[in-house]
Write a protein that holds these residues in place. Structure first.
Motif, short mmCIF file in Angstrom:
data_model
loop_
_atom_site.label_atom_id
_atom_site.label_comp_id
_atom_site.label_asym_id
_atom_site.label_seq_id
_atom_site.Cartn_x
_atom_site.Cartn_y
_atom_site.Cartn_z
N LEU A 77 0.81 -1.21 0.00
CA LEU A 77 0.00 0.00 0.00
C LEU A 77 0.85 1.26 0.00
CD1 LEU A 77 -2.90 -1.12 2.35
CD2 LEU A 77 -3.10 -0.47 -0.07
N LEU A 78 2.07 1.18 0.55
CA LEU A 78 2.97 2.33 0.49
C LEU A 78 3.30 2.67 -0.97
CD1 LEU A 78 5.47 1.60 3.42
CD2 LEU A 78 3.72 3.40 3.31
N ALA A 79 3.39 1.65 -1.78
CA ALA A 79 3.72 1.85 -3.20
C ALA A 79 2.49 2.13 -4.05
CB ALA A 79 4.45 0.62 -3.74
N CYS A 80 1.35 1.61 -3.61
CA CYS A 80 0.14 1.72 -4.45
C CYS A 80 -1.10 1.79 -3.55
CB CYS A 80 0.08 0.52 -5.38
SG CYS A 80 -1.22 0.62 -6.61
N SER A 81 -1.36 2.94 -3.00
CA SER A 81 -2.45 3.08 -2.03
C SER A 81 -3.84 3.06 -2.66
CB SER A 81 -2.28 4.37 -1.22
OG SER A 81 -2.43 5.49 -2.07
N ASP A 82 -3.92 3.06 -3.97
CA ASP A 82 -5.23 3.05 -4.63
C ASP A 82 -5.58 1.67 -5.20
OD1 ASP A 82 -3.39 3.06 -6.67
OD2 ASP A 82 -4.44 4.56 -7.88
N ASP A 83 -4.99 0.63 -4.64
CA ASP A 83 -5.26 -0.74 -5.08
C ASP A 83 -6.32 -1.35 -4.15
OD1 ASP A 83 -5.27 -3.53 -5.50
OD2 ASP A 83 -3.19 -3.49 -6.18
#
Length: 169
Positions: free
Chosen positions: A15-21
């Motif tokens: 989620l740090l890398a891609c919080s909109d997943d």
């Protein structure tokens, strides 16, 4: 499922890398649910659903978090939406059954409980389905009734107390 704490750490890293997943938020909710952190799990499912409101799995999982919080009627709303989107979703029907039984809606709860047959091992289903099922409505006087531990020893111990009542019929 592996270690939920490790899963949570890994999902949080993702989620740090891609919080909109949305899928990662759903997985985060699963890990939190396994850890007994129900309010946080619910928040994660709500986040996932804000991105993908028609995600049947997240809706069903959200219902599980609500169930754990003893918010059964809200859980039923999540399960109903999941079933509306995917009427054949076995897990949503099963979860609805458990919620209904928890609130004392036995008629509808036991009806939904029949969805368990879709989750059992196919060989087990075949073995049990070769015999007619008795649901307590038909007269069984003079007949033989096979009572079996469908879901393990815990259920057998819990429900063996009803065997004398069945025998009396």
């Amino acid at each position: 499922h592996g270690d939920p704490l490790t899963a949570l750490e890994q999902v949080n890293q993702g989620l740090l890398a891609c919080s909109d997943d949305a899928r990662l938020w759903d997985k985060r909710g699963e890990a939190l649910l396994d850890l007994g952190r129900y309010e946080e799990a619910l928040a994660s499912y709500d986040k996932a659903l804000s991105m993908r409101p028609d995600d049947v799995g997240a809706l069903s999982n959200r219902g599980n978090a609500l169930q754990a919080l003893h918010r059964h009627r809200e859980a039923l709303q999540s399960y109903a939406r999941a079933i509306e989107l995917k009427p054949t979703d076995v897990q949503a029907h099963w979860n609805e059954a458990l919620a209904r039984l928890a609130i004392g809606d036995f008629e509808r709860g036991w009806e939904q409980y029949e969805w368990r047959w879709h989750n059992l091992d196919p060989q087990l289903i075949q073995r049990y389905r070769e015999r007619p099922v008795w649901l307590g409505r038909e007269d069984i006087a003079g007949k033989t009734l096979l009572v079996y531990p469908e879901q393990g020893f815990g259920d057998a111990i819990q429900f063996v107390r009803y065997v004398p009542l069945v025998h009396a019929r």
